[in-house]
Scaffold this motif. Sequence first.
Motif, PDB file in Angstrom:
ATOM      1  N   LEU A   1      46.188  35.980  42.405  1.00  0.00           N
ATOM      2  CA  LEU A   1      44.830  36.327  42.481  1.00  0.00           C
ATOM      3  C   LEU A   1      45.033  38.101  42.536  1.00  0.00           C
ATOM      4  CD1 LEU A   1      41.840  36.444  43.091  1.00  0.00           C
ATOM      5  CD2 LEU A   1      42.503  36.414  45.426  1.00  0.00           C
ATOM      6  N   ILE A   2      44.204  38.809  41.542  1.00  0.00           N
ATOM      7  CA  ILE A   2      44.123  40.085  41.489  1.00  0.00           C
ATOM      8  C   ILE A   2      43.387  40.551  42.662  1.00  0.00           C
ATOM      9  CG2 ILE A   2      43.558  42.321  40.300  1.00  0.00           C
ATOM     10  CD1 ILE A   2      43.714  40.736  37.605  1.00  0.00           C
ATOM     11  N   ALA A   3      44.169  41.130  43.909  1.00  0.00           N
ATOM     12  CA  ALA A   3      43.380  41.543  45.033  1.00  0.00           C
ATOM     13  C   ALA A   3      42.990  42.877  44.898  1.00  0.00           C
ATOM     14  CB  ALA A   3      44.414  41.325  46.316  1.00  0.00           C
ATOM     15  N   GLY A   4      43.418  43.685  44.139  1.00  0.00           N
ATOM     16  CA  GLY A   4      42.921  44.972  43.903  1.00  0.00           C
ATOM     17  C   GLY A   4      43.465  45.817  42.695  1.00  0.00           C
ATOM     18  N   LYS A   5      42.912  46.917  42.306  1.00  0.00           N
ATOM     19  CA  LYS A   5      43.439  47.590  41.430  1.00  0.00           C
ATOM     20  C   LYS A   5      42.911  49.205  41.435  1.00  0.00           C
ATOM     21  CE  LYS A   5      41.551  47.735  37.244  1.00  0.00           C
ATOM     22  NZ  LYS A   5      40.905  47.445  35.987  1.00  0.00           N
ATOM     23  N   ARG A   6      43.845  50.199  41.228  1.00  0.00           N
ATOM     24  CA  ARG A   6      43.266  51.454  41.282  1.00  0.00           C
ATOM     25  C   ARG A   6      44.257  52.312  40.132  1.00  0.00           C
ATOM     26  NH1 ARG A   6      45.622  55.141  44.449  1.00  0.00           N
ATOM     27  NH2 ARG A   6      47.260  54.511  45.897  1.00  0.00           N
ATOM     28  N   VAL A   7      43.719  53.531  39.809  1.00  0.00           N
ATOM     29  CA  VAL A   7      44.457  54.184  38.763  1.00  0.00           C
ATOM     30  C   VAL A   7      45.161  55.467  39.870  1.00  0.00           C
ATOM     31  CG1 VAL A   7      44.425  56.137  37.177  1.00  0.00           C
ATOM     32  CG2 VAL A   7      42.964  53.937  36.905  1.00  0.00           C
ATOM     33  N   ILE A   8      46.454  55.458  39.642  1.00  0.00           N
ATOM     34  CA  ILE A   8      47.092  56.433  40.639  1.00  0.00           C
ATOM     35  C   ILE A   8      46.781  57.822  40.093  1.00  0.00           C
ATOM     36  CG2 ILE A   8      49.566  57.442  41.241  1.00  0.00           C
ATOM     37  CD1 ILE A   8      50.532  54.576  40.641  1.00  0.00           C
TER      38      ILE A   8
ATOM     39  N   ASN B   1      53.341  37.020  50.567  1.00  0.00           N
ATOM     40  CA  ASN B   1      52.896  36.512  49.299  1.00  0.00           C
ATOM     41  C   ASN B   1      51.952  37.539  48.532  1.00  0.00           C
ATOM     42  OD1 ASN B   1      50.514  36.116  51.006  1.00  0.00           O
ATOM     43  ND2 ASN B   1      49.769  34.233  49.950  1.00  0.00           N
ATOM     44  N   VAL B   2      51.950  38.692  49.108  1.00  0.00           N
ATOM     45  CA  VAL B   2      51.159  39.790  48.605  1.00  0.00           C
ATOM     46  C   VAL B   2      51.927  40.769  47.963  1.00  0.00           C
ATOM     47  CG1 VAL B   2      49.483  41.722  48.751  1.00  0.00           C
ATOM     48  CG2 VAL B   2      49.137  39.496  50.047  1.00  0.00           C
ATOM     49  N   PHE B   3      52.024  41.146  46.762  1.00  0.00           N
ATOM     50  CA  PHE B   3      52.875  42.300  46.258  1.00  0.00           C
ATOM     51  C   PHE B   3      52.437  43.130  45.287  1.00  0.00           C
ATOM     52  CE2 PHE B   3      53.158  38.852  43.486  1.00  0.00           C
ATOM     53  CZ  PHE B   3      53.125  39.193  42.157  1.00  0.00           C
TER      54      PHE B   3
ATOM     55  N   ILE C   1      47.677  45.045  42.791  1.00  0.00           N
ATOM     56  CA  ILE C   1      47.854  44.286  44.099  1.00  0.00           C
ATOM     57  C   ILE C   1      47.477  42.933  43.835  1.00  0.00           C
ATOM     58  CG2 ILE C   1      47.449  43.830  46.446  1.00  0.00           C
ATOM     59  CD1 ILE C   1      46.426  46.618  46.946  1.00  0.00           C
ATOM     60  N   LEU C   2      48.520  42.064  43.865  1.00  0.00           N
ATOM     61  CA  LEU C   2      48.480  40.626  43.483  1.00  0.00           C
ATOM     62  C   LEU C   2      48.924  39.679  44.701  1.00  0.00           C
ATOM     63  CD1 LEU C   2      50.394  40.628  39.933  1.00  0.00           C
ATOM     64  CD2 LEU C   2      48.033  40.581  40.325  1.00  0.00           C
ATOM     65  N   LYS C   3      48.127  38.528  44.778  1.00  0.00           N
ATOM     66  CA  LYS C   3      48.400  37.441  45.796  1.00  0.00           C
ATOM     67  C   LYS C   3      48.744  36.246  45.308  1.00  0.00           C
ATOM     68  CE  LYS C   3      46.444  35.338  49.918  1.00  0.00           C
ATOM     69  NZ  LYS C   3      45.124  35.410  50.710  1.00  0.00           N
ATOM     70  N   ILE C   4      50.089  35.689  45.490  1.00  0.00           N
ATOM     71  CA  ILE C   4      50.245  34.392  44.949  1.00  0.00           C
ATOM     72  C   ILE C   4      49.196  33.372  45.588  1.00  0.00           C
ATOM     73  CG2 ILE C   4      52.254  32.725  44.848  1.00  0.00           C
ATOM     74  CD1 ILE C   4      54.032  35.077  45.113  1.00  0.00           C
TER      75      ILE C   4
ATOM     76  N   MET D   1      41.714  44.134  31.459  1.00  0.00           N
ATOM     77  CA  MET D   1      41.417  42.817  31.557  1.00  0.00           C
ATOM     78  C   MET D   1      41.744  42.538  33.230  1.00  0.00           C
ATOM     79  SD  MET D   1      43.846  39.967  32.128  1.00  0.00           S
ATOM     80  CE  MET D   1      45.367  40.486  31.293  1.00  0.00           C
ATOM     81  N   MET D   2      42.574  43.213  33.780  1.00  0.00           N
ATOM     82  CA  MET D   2      42.714  42.916  35.217  1.00  0.00           C
ATOM     83  C   MET D   2      41.856  43.536  36.005  1.00  0.00           C
ATOM     84  SD  MET D   2      46.967  43.347  35.768  1.00  0.00           S
ATOM     85  CE  MET D   2      48.106  41.950  34.984  1.00  0.00           C
ATOM     86  N   LYS D   3      40.811  42.614  36.709  1.00  0.00           N
ATOM     87  CA  LYS D   3      39.844  42.907  37.302  1.00  0.00           C
ATOM     88  C   LYS D   3      39.921  42.264  38.528  1.00  0.00           C
ATOM     89  CE  LYS D   3      36.613  43.652  33.471  1.00  0.00           C
ATOM     90  NZ  LYS D   3      36.520  45.039  33.505  1.00  0.00           N
TER      91      LYS D   3
END
Length: 247
Positions: free
Chosen positions: A222-229, A182-184, A241-244, A198-200
Motif C-alpha cells: 500500500l502506498i501510505a504516502g508520497k512527497r517531493v523532496i 512492515n513499513v519502508f 512510503i510503502l506498507k507491506i 501513477m503512485m498515489k
Amino acid sequence: MLLKIEDSDRAFNNEISSTKMSQQELDLVKKLFAFSGGQHSGEASPELGTAYLVMGQYEKALSEFNILVKNAKQRVFAAKNILRCYIGMATLEDAILQYNIWTVSGQFSYDDLAKVYSFLQNILIKRNSKEFIPKPSPEKKAKNEKPQEDEYLDLLSIKINPDNNDRKNTAISLDVEFQKGNVFSVILPKKESPIIEMMKAGKTIKNVEITATSVVFQENCLIAGKRVIKKGPQKGQSFIILKILES
C-alpha cells in the motif's frame, strides 16, 4: 547442607515404600529439600508434592502437582514431576498421554513445553522405548495478529512493474532507504516521472518483488504516502512510503 533433587530415577526406586507416609517421614523429607518461597494455606505445596513423590505416594503427589502445574512459575517443575509420578507407577503410557494432552492444551509456552519434551524424550531413550512423542513447534501468530517490529526481515530493495500504458512495461529496482517493521521507504528518481504520477497515496501496488537479507518474496504494498523532496542532495526526487499488506 540441604540436599537437591537429582536428575536420576531414585524417586522411582521400587524399594521406596508406597504405604501411608507418617507425619515424621513427611517432615523429614520436607527438611531435606530446598525450595524458595513459603506455602500459603489452601494451596498446593511443592514441598509436599516432592515429599509424597520421594516416599512413593504417587497418587497424592499427582494431586499436588496437578494443581501446581496451573501456576506458570511452577509449571515446568510440576510437569516433570507429574511424569515422574506416572513412571513411578509403571504407567509410561500415561506419561506419554499426559504430555500429548499438554501439547494441544495451549497451557504451556513453547519454551516450557520444549523443556518438558526434552525431559520425557531422554527418559524414553534411557528406557529404550520406541514410543514417539511430538516435538513442540515454535508459537505461530494468529492471522489477524500483527507481527512485532523486530520479527520482520531486513528489507534491502524492491522491484516494481509500472502500470502505465504510455511507456514500455519495464521493471525498476529501488533501494530501501528506511524500514520500521512492515513499513519502508524508497526514493524514486526524477526521471521516473510517469511512475511517480501513477503512485498515489492509498493505491495498492500488486506483486512487489521484495529482496530481504535471506529471501526474495512477493507481496502487495500500500502506498501510505508520497512527497517531493524540496531540499538537500535528493531535491526533486520523490519520497514514497510503502506498507507491506498481509496476504
